[in-house]
Motif scaffolding. Sequence first.
Motif, mmCIF file in Angstrom:
data_model
loop_
_atom_site.group_PDB
_atom_site.id
_atom_site.type_symbol
_atom_site.label_atom_id
_atom_site.label_comp_id
_atom_site.label_asym_id
_atom_site.label_seq_id
_atom_site.Cartn_x
_atom_site.Cartn_y
_atom_site.Cartn_z
ATOM 1 N N ARG A 173 -114.890 -34.206 -31.908
ATOM 2 C CA ARG A 173 -115.786 -33.135 -32.322
ATOM 3 C C ARG A 173 -115.502 -31.811 -31.613
ATOM 4 O O ARG A 173 -116.223 -30.838 -31.824
ATOM 5 N N THR A 174 -114.477 -31.773 -30.790
ATOM 6 C CA THR A 174 -114.119 -30.498 -30.169
ATOM 7 C C THR A 174 -113.614 -29.528 -31.230
ATOM 8 O O THR A 174 -113.051 -29.940 -32.243
ATOM 9 N N ARG A 175 -113.800 -28.232 -30.995
ATOM 10 C CA ARG A 175 -113.407 -27.237 -31.986
ATOM 11 C C ARG A 175 -111.916 -27.332 -32.289
ATOM 12 O O ARG A 175 -111.488 -27.233 -33.448
ATOM 13 N N ALA A 176 -111.119 -27.511 -31.238
ATOM 14 C CA ALA A 176 -109.668 -27.527 -31.415
ATOM 15 C C ALA A 176 -109.201 -28.738 -32.211
ATOM 16 O O ALA A 176 -108.374 -28.621 -33.121
ATOM 17 N N PHE A 177 -109.714 -29.925 -31.867
ATOM 18 C CA PHE A 177 -109.282 -31.134 -32.568
ATOM 19 C C PHE A 177 -109.741 -31.126 -34.018
ATOM 20 O O PHE A 177 -109.026 -31.587 -34.915
ATOM 21 N N ARG A 178 -110.940 -30.607 -34.272
ATOM 22 C CA ARG A 178 -111.439 -30.551 -35.643
ATOM 23 C C ARG A 178 -110.611 -29.596 -36.497
ATOM 24 O O ARG A 178 -110.292 -29.898 -37.645
ATOM 25 N N GLU A 179 -110.250 -28.454 -35.923
ATOM 26 C CA GLU A 179 -109.448 -27.505 -36.704
ATOM 27 C C GLU A 179 -108.037 -28.040 -36.924
ATOM 28 O O GLU A 179 -107.463 -27.874 -38.003
ATOM 29 N N PHE A 180 -107.469 -28.679 -35.900
ATOM 30 C CA PHE A 180 -106.142 -29.268 -36.051
ATOM 31 C C PHE A 180 -106.159 -30.295 -37.186
ATOM 32 O O PHE A 180 -105.269 -30.312 -38.049
ATOM 33 N N ASP A 181 -107.175 -31.146 -37.197
ATOM 34 C CA ASP A 181 -107.287 -32.178 -38.234
ATOM 35 C C ASP A 181 -107.426 -31.560 -39.613
ATOM 36 O O ASP A 181 -106.782 -32.002 -40.571
ATOM 37 N N LEU A 182 -108.250 -30.512 -39.732
ATOM 38 C CA LEU A 182 -108.440 -29.873 -41.031
ATOM 39 C C LEU A 182 -107.145 -29.209 -41.499
ATOM 40 O O LEU A 182 -106.762 -29.334 -42.670
ATOM 41 N N LEU A 183 -106.467 -28.508 -40.607
ATOM 42 C CA LEU A 183 -105.216 -27.864 -40.986
ATOM 43 C C LEU A 183 -104.172 -28.890 -41.421
ATOM 44 O O LEU A 183 -103.399 -28.646 -42.362
ATOM 45 N N ALA A 184 -104.153 -30.032 -40.742
ATOM 46 C CA ALA A 184 -103.214 -31.083 -41.127
ATOM 47 C C ALA A 184 -103.523 -31.583 -42.535
ATOM 48 O O ALA A 184 -102.614 -31.819 -43.345
#
Length: 248
Positions: A83-94
């Motif tokens: 749920r961290t901002r970075a991991f969530r954005e990385f997952d969405l971009l992937a």
Amino acid sequence: MIQVQVQSMSDGAIVYDAALGAVPTAEWFDAAHWGLLGRAAGGRGGVVFVDTPAGACALRHYHRVGLAARVSADVYVWTGAARTRAFREFDLLARLADLHLPVSLPVAACYRRSGLGYRADLLTRRIEGAETLAARVARGELDPRLAERIVGTVARFNRAGAFHADLNAHNVLVGGDGGVSLIDFDRGRMRKPHFTWQQANLARLLRSLRKLGARHLDGFESRFWHPLLAAYHDAMARRALAGTEAAP
């Protein structure tokens, strides 16, 4: 296809694309490590361009905004790694990259815990030769052809259910070849396609353009915004019709 790999650190973790050919370290997320401290370029909180072993990237440190920033400029409440901002954005971009949507490809993301909070950073591929729509506005370079390219891109994201939480002129990139990409998917997510949030995306973009002074440009409404809206609705209608015809 992004090959997701996670590497633990003593105070956090890094998620990265295993196809990079290099394993990111904590130093990759430190602007000072690259000798570029203080050189920012656009985006909320600023972006630093760095040349990593994996290629040219954009490094963004997550900053809080609004009233929350008065409490802490960059520390978020810890609720779990996923749920961290970075991991969530990385997952969405992937996910968006796997859908062949034009985004800045995710390279790596990092969070570092401190007590009950954490700080985070994201590395994405730099889109060479691209400039923001805001830069085009500043030069007065808006025309129906650009509007058509922008709206075609936005429509692709919306049809896929990709919700951009902050669709503004700074987050629309126009490449040297005329291609359009969307960046900064912080707080974005996949949603069921619906007219309400799709129209809210366009309204946010319009507010951004007007705030930047586009409304004062000669023929902004008639030569850019109205053609953009017409092309958007046409693209969405054609897609809906295609889906209806394909249904049994």
